[in-house]
Design an enzyme around this catalytic site. Structure first.
Site, PDB file in Angstrom:
ATOM      1  N   SER A 147       0.833  -1.213   0.000  1.00 47.19           N
ATOM      2  CA  SER A 147       0.000   0.000   0.000  1.00 47.19           C
ATOM      3  C   SER A 147       0.864   1.259   0.000  1.00 47.19           C
ATOM      4  O   SER A 147       2.023   1.235   0.413  1.00 47.19           O
ATOM      5  CB  SER A 147      -0.900   0.033   1.237  1.00 47.19           C
ATOM      6  OG  SER A 147      -1.661  -1.143   1.326  1.00 47.19           O
TER       7      SER A 147
HETATM    8  N1  SAH Z   1       0.489  -5.221   4.623  1.00 49.35           N
HETATM    9  C1  SAH Z   1       1.007  -5.493   3.304  1.00 49.35           C
HETATM   10  C2  SAH Z   1      -0.084  -5.320   2.265  1.00 49.35           C
HETATM   11  C3  SAH Z   1      -0.024  -6.392   1.245  1.00 49.35           C
HETATM   12  S1  SAH Z   1      -1.423  -6.523   0.175  1.00 49.35           S
HETATM   13  C4  SAH Z   1       2.229  -4.668   3.000  1.00 49.35           C
HETATM   14  O1  SAH Z   1       2.589  -3.797   3.806  1.00 49.35           O
HETATM   15  O2  SAH Z   1       2.857  -4.887   1.988  1.00 49.35           O
HETATM   16  C5  SAH Z   1      -2.460  -7.646   1.053  1.00 49.35           C
HETATM   17  C6  SAH Z   1      -1.908  -9.003   1.356  1.00 49.35           C
HETATM   18  O3  SAH Z   1      -2.959  -9.761   1.989  1.00 49.35           O
HETATM   19  C7  SAH Z   1      -1.472  -9.850   0.154  1.00 49.35           C
HETATM   20  O4  SAH Z   1      -0.154 -10.252   0.340  1.00 49.35           O
HETATM   21  C8  SAH Z   1      -2.435 -11.038   0.168  1.00 49.35           C
HETATM   22  O5  SAH Z   1      -1.846 -12.239  -0.279  1.00 49.35           O
HETATM   23  C9  SAH Z   1      -2.815 -11.114   1.635  1.00 49.35           C
HETATM   24  N2  SAH Z   1      -4.069 -11.805   1.971  1.00 49.35           N
HETATM   25  C10 SAH Z   1      -5.265 -11.759   1.341  1.00 49.35           C
HETATM   26  N3  SAH Z   1      -6.171 -12.517   1.995  1.00 49.35           N
HETATM   27  C11 SAH Z   1      -5.543 -13.027   3.089  1.00 49.35           C
HETATM   28  C12 SAH Z   1      -5.936 -13.901   4.161  1.00 49.35           C
HETATM   29  N4  SAH Z   1      -7.184 -14.392   4.276  1.00 49.35           N
HETATM   30  N5  SAH Z   1      -5.012 -14.213   5.106  1.00 49.35           N
HETATM   31  C13 SAH Z   1      -3.742 -13.744   5.030  1.00 49.35           C
HETATM   32  N6  SAH Z   1      -3.309 -12.934   4.022  1.00 49.35           N
HETATM   33  C14 SAH Z   1      -4.201 -12.574   3.078  1.00 49.35           C
END
Ligand code: SAH
Length: 204
Positions: free
Chosen positions: A51
């Protein structure tokens, strides 16, 4: 970076200092490192994104961390948000569902010398009962509704921040647990996140 955070309303000095300390360029693919300090989302592989700093800042500030908390993060991704949380809380439990991302997040955190974050592979919509209750929970992928297990695993007095709503646009919400049985909800803003996929999220 400071200016962008200010524009996004991130004025908590502790949160601002955490952003100064975490090197975002070390958490994104090398080819894109030149963009590390722009205020945009950046692809990190597997169809996922890190993000924009202003969004991470607004979500982090909304958690109201003072330093003693155990925090649950759902969606480790690049580990950028996890590294920021590590600066501001005692302990961070972060769950990622994509194996390759979980593995590279662990490597990146080790490389930065961050020792108070544990990354688990799994479905974060189920939370992690073994480590509950959590003083703060941040969901960094967009789901249709607030997962019930996360509400259950939030400590009384705790805050949960995340994007919930439609697939193409969500409301960034803060939920506060005010007693065993009561929760309040605040609307922070509109946003668009990648899908929260899981038992209490979108279907694959
Ligand atoms: N906090 C991260 C944001 C990554 S985008 C950062 O700072 O980079 C969101 C992430 O959530 C992705 O990597 C995706 O694979 C993960 N995601 C989606 N659904 C999920 C779930 N049910 N449990 C764990 N991770 C999940």
């Amino acid at each position: 970076m400071a200016e962008r955070l200010a524009r996004a309303g991130v004025d908590d000095p502790r949160v601002r200092a955490a952003f100064e300390r975490v090197p975002r360029h070390r958490l994104i693919p090398d080819a894109l490192a030149g963009q590390a300090y722009r205020d945009t989302a950046i692809p990190i592989g597997e169809g996922q994104t890190i993000s924009a700093p202003s969004v991470v800042g607004a979500m982090t500030q909304a958690l109201e961390l003072v330093g003693s908390e155990t925090v649950l993060e759902v969606g480790t991704g690049s580990a950028y948000q996890a590294a920021i949380l590590a600066e501001l809380a005692a302990r961070v439990i972060s769950i990622e569902r994509v194996p390759r991302l979980a593995a590279s997040a662990r490597r990146a955190l080790d490389g930065l010398g961050v020792s108070n974050v544990v990354v688990y592979l799994g479905d974060g919509t189920r939370g992690r009962p073994a480590d509950a209750p959590f003083d703060a929970i941040v969901v960094t992928a967009g789901g249709p509704t607030i997962p019930d297990p996360l509400l259950d695993q939030l400590a009384v007095g705790g805050r949960l921040v995340g994007p919930f709503g439609e697939r193409d646009e969500q409301r960034l919400m803060r939920i506060r647990r005010t007693s065993e049985t009561d929760y309040t909800q605040e609307w922070i803003g509109r946003c668009r996140f990648v899908d929260l996929v899981g038992a209490h999220g979108w279907r694959e």
